[in-house]
Motif scaffolding. Structure first.
Motif, PDB file in Angstrom:
ATOM      1  N   GLN A  50       0.820  -1.209   0.000  1.00 29.83           N
ATOM      2  CA  GLN A  50       0.000   0.000   0.000  1.00 29.83           C
ATOM      3  C   GLN A  50       0.856   1.262   0.000  1.00 29.83           C
ATOM      4  O   GLN A  50       0.414   2.319  -0.464  1.00 29.83           O
ATOM      5  N   VAL A  51       2.078   1.175   0.500  1.00 31.52           N
ATOM      6  CA  VAL A  51       3.028   2.284   0.365  1.00 31.52           C
ATOM      7  C   VAL A  51       3.479   2.391  -1.097  1.00 31.52           C
ATOM      8  O   VAL A  51       3.555   3.485  -1.666  1.00 31.52           O
ATOM      9  N   ALA A  52       3.769   1.244  -1.705  1.00 31.19           N
ATOM     10  CA  ALA A  52       4.211   1.239  -3.099  1.00 31.19           C
ATOM     11  C   ALA A  52       3.139   1.808  -4.027  1.00 31.19           C
ATOM     12  O   ALA A  52       3.463   2.441  -5.041  1.00 31.19           O
ATOM     13  N   THR A  57       1.402   6.656   3.212  1.00 29.87           N
ATOM     14  CA  THR A  57       2.704   7.320   3.159  1.00 29.87           C
ATOM     15  C   THR A  57       3.740   6.442   3.852  1.00 29.87           C
ATOM     16  O   THR A  57       3.401   5.670   4.762  1.00 29.87           O
ATOM     17  N   PRO A  58       5.016   6.527   3.466  1.00 34.01           N
ATOM     18  CA  PRO A  58       6.047   5.697   4.110  1.00 34.01           C
ATOM     19  C   PRO A  58       6.104   5.867   5.623  1.00 34.01           C
ATOM     20  O   PRO A  58       6.277   4.906   6.364  1.00 34.01           O
ATOM     21  N   GLN A  59       5.927   7.101   6.097  1.00 32.85           N
ATOM     22  CA  GLN A  59       6.057   7.357   7.528  1.00 32.85           C
ATOM     23  C   GLN A  59       4.980   6.656   8.343  1.00 32.85           C
ATOM     24  O   GLN A  59       5.183   6.312   9.507  1.00 32.85           O
ATOM     25  N   SER A  60       3.820   6.393   7.718  1.00 33.36           N
ATOM     26  CA  SER A  60       2.703   5.832   8.470  1.00 33.36           C
ATOM     27  C   SER A  60       2.952   4.403   8.925  1.00 33.36           C
ATOM     28  O   SER A  60       2.347   3.952   9.897  1.00 33.36           O
ATOM     29  N   THR A 132      11.722  -3.768   1.919  1.00 27.98           N
ATOM     30  CA  THR A 132      12.122  -2.625   2.728  1.00 27.98           C
ATOM     31  C   THR A 132      11.295  -1.402   2.349  1.00 27.98           C
ATOM     32  O   THR A 132      10.686  -1.346   1.269  1.00 27.98           O
ATOM     33  N   LEU A 133      11.310  -0.413   3.223  1.00 29.92           N
ATOM     34  CA  LEU A 133      10.584   0.827   2.957  1.00 29.92           C
ATOM     35  C   LEU A 133      11.174   1.542   1.743  1.00 29.92           C
ATOM     36  O   LEU A 133      10.440   2.124   0.927  1.00 29.92           O
ATOM     37  N   ALA A 134      12.500   1.480   1.620  1.00 24.05           N
ATOM     38  CA  ALA A 134      13.146   2.118   0.474  1.00 24.05           C
ATOM     39  C   ALA A 134      12.715   1.471  -0.838  1.00 24.05           C
ATOM     40  O   ALA A 134      12.503   2.155  -1.851  1.00 24.05           O
ATOM     41  N   GLU A 135      12.575   0.147  -0.842  1.00 25.30           N
ATOM     42  CA  GLU A 135      12.138  -0.539  -2.061  1.00 25.30           C
ATOM     43  C   GLU A 135      10.722  -0.139  -2.446  1.00 25.30           C
ATOM     44  O   GLU A 135      10.416   0.079  -3.621  1.00 25.30           O
ATOM     45  N   ALA A 136       9.835  -0.045  -1.459  1.00 20.94           N
ATOM     46  CA  ALA A 136       8.451   0.328  -1.746  1.00 20.94           C
ATOM     47  C   ALA A 136       8.377   1.744  -2.316  1.00 20.94           C
ATOM     48  O   ALA A 136       7.667   1.997  -3.302  1.00 20.94           O
ATOM     49  N   ALA A 137       9.124   2.680  -1.705  1.00 20.57           N
ATOM     50  CA  ALA A 137       9.125   4.055  -2.200  1.00 20.57           C
ATOM     51  C   ALA A 137       9.740   4.131  -3.594  1.00 20.57           C
ATOM     52  O   ALA A 137       9.251   4.857  -4.473  1.00 20.57           O
ATOM     53  N   TYR A 138      10.807   3.362  -3.809  1.00 20.87           N
ATOM     54  CA  TYR A 138      11.444   3.348  -5.127  1.00 20.87           C
ATOM     55  C   TYR A 138      10.500   2.784  -6.187  1.00 20.87           C
ATOM     56  O   TYR A 138      10.384   3.334  -7.294  1.00 20.87           O
ATOM     57  N   LEU A 139       9.821   1.688  -5.876  1.00 26.30           N
ATOM     58  CA  LEU A 139       8.934   1.057  -6.851  1.00 26.30           C
ATOM     59  C   LEU A 139       7.799   1.981  -7.270  1.00 26.30           C
ATOM     60  O   LEU A 139       7.407   2.013  -8.445  1.00 26.30           O
TER      61      LEU A 139
END
Length: 455
Positions: A50-52, A57-60, A132-139
């Protein structure tokens, strides 16, 4: 006398639950507690898709480790890259790259898992994970960028490759990732007048003969029908034979022009486990029902990295699946057993019957099996989101997630590309740092002087 030193490795469900219980039930005089983790938050992994897709939002879903009013644990920002059970020392690489040693009296190993990969040509160079959170944001950035680039391109072959997305893995992570991201592109394409929705293709492939077999045949088939109704092509009994920068070759011979390969084909125990040189089962550290490690004094192991006997499953030799539900409850058991050890009391075995499974496919689509009761549609969605919401550790996290869900329901998706992409696309190993661990021999060489002084 000096206080016993408890060192907890990993800030996932297992490690954080253990630390929270220790802080509540031990007085400061009884023990000194330290937690080694590369980040100062606990990541709620089940909501990564759901972040991806931008619903959250990532922070949530990054829950701060320092919000507890009882917080007294020393957080060491880094990762353990080796353990010497004889010297009772962990070798730590901090987030600045420095290598330090930390002695312990009691060690709790909860390093979690990494994305499981296979020896497939081009896989680690060209696939992206969802761990990871970074992967979700990147995707999220990457998928939206493909729409932007396809919209601007005059080359039909390039447009086709950019609008083809392949997800490997028919488990929960892969199914939810494909469902959530397909929904994002379905809504986003309406803002691209030069793109036709029929040009976008999503593929979900898995070697297993059924989608999410843990759900049972009926619910697995229901999930399959939902995906296919949305236009996702699901290929079972199929995997990737070769991955390239601009195409993916499947084991059934098909070659898909593709710039996006998302790999979610299971998990493997953290490479840290191999540094102990102790018995493993399917890569996970063998432990007793009390979650102690045989032959390693003062060491407990739990979560995805441990082969915990499933005493409630009824099958001889069964081990607990690597789920958040088991990890949290194992964390409580280890904390109680650590306290019992300090106070000279008997340890208790870990026993927990699985409460069920939930799969959120985005929108009003979901399939769930709480307490063995099969649900689909809105009831399943309510159960899935209710379970995830209640499992979040702080009221702040619950408020953020609920606010995000309500905002998304009222305002719909947004398609902002935030700029997390880099000039060189990161690979699987760039996100999970799997090449940083020592071998058992390197650990022993590193701690030789400490073992000599201890002797």
């Amino acid at each position: 006398m000096a206080r016993p030193r408890i060192l907890v490795v990993g800030a996932g469900f297992a490690g954080v639950e253990c630390v929270r219980r220790l802080e509540r039930r031990l007085t400061p005089e009884e023990a000194e507690i330290s937690l080694v983790a590369p980040t100062s938050y606990q990541l709620y992994l089940p909501l990564l898709p759901q972040v991806a897709s931008g619903v959250l939002t990532p922070q949530s879903i990054a829950v701060s480790l320092r919000r507890s009013s009882r917080h007294r644990t020393r957080i060491v920002p880094g990762g353990v890259i080796g353990v010497d059970p004889e010297a009772k020392v962990c070798v730590i690489r901090t987030i600045t790259g420095e290598v330090t040693d930390r002695a312990y009296d009691h060690l709790v190993l909860a390093p979690g898992s990494i994305t499981r990969t296979f020896d497939i040509p081009g896989l680690t160079e060209h696939a992206r994970g969802m761990k990871t959170l970074a992967e979700a944001a990147y995707l999220r950035d990457h998928v939206i960028a493909q729409l932007d680039l396809a919209d601007a391109s005059q080359d039909e072959a390039e447009r086709a490759a950019r609008l083809c997305f392949v997800v490997v893995g028919g488990g929960y992570a892969g199914t939810e990732t494909a469902a959530c991201l397909q929904r994002l592109t379905h809504h986003a394409v309406k803002r691209y007048p030069r793109l036709d929705e029929r040009e976008i293709s999503w593929h979900l492939v898995d070697l297993a003969p059924r989608l999410m077999p843990e759900l049972g045949e009926s619910l697995g088939r229901a999930a399959l029908d939902i995906l296919r109704r949305r236009g996702i092509e699901v290929s079972l009994g199929v995997s990737v034979a070769k991955a390239g920068a601009e195409e993916v070759t499947l084991t059934d011979g098909r070659v898909l022009p593709c710039r996006t390969l998302i790999w979610t084909a299971g998990v493997a125990a953290s490479p840290l486990i191999a540094t102990l040189d102790k018995e493993t089962e399917r890569g996970r550290l063998v432990v007793t029902p009390q979650l102690t490690v045989p032959g390693a004094s003062g060491v407990f192991a739990l979560g995805d990295a441990a082969a915990v006997p499933d005493l409630a499953g009824g099958k001889e030799g069964a081990i607990c699946p690597p789920t958040a539900q088991h990890a949290q409850r194992q964390g409580r058991t280890v904390a109680d057993n650590l306290i019992a050890t300090l106070r000279g009391q008997p340890l208790r075995p870990y026993v927990h019957k699985d409460l069920g499974l939930v799969v959120d496919l985005g929108g009003t689509d979901a399939v769930s099996k709480p307490l063995g009761i099969p649900l689909r549609g809105l009831p399943a969605q309510a159960v899935a989101r209710g379970y995830h919401w209640s499992a979040l550790r702080t009221n702040v996290a619950k408020t953020r997630v609920m606010t995000n869900w309500l905002l998304n329901a009222m305002a719909g998706d947004d398609f902002v590309r935030t700029g997390f992409q880099r000039a060189r696309p990161p690979a699987l190993r760039d996100f999970e740092y799997t090449d940083t661990y020592l071998t058992p021999a390197e650990v022993r060489a590193h701690t030789a002087s400490l073992r000599a002084s201890a002797g």
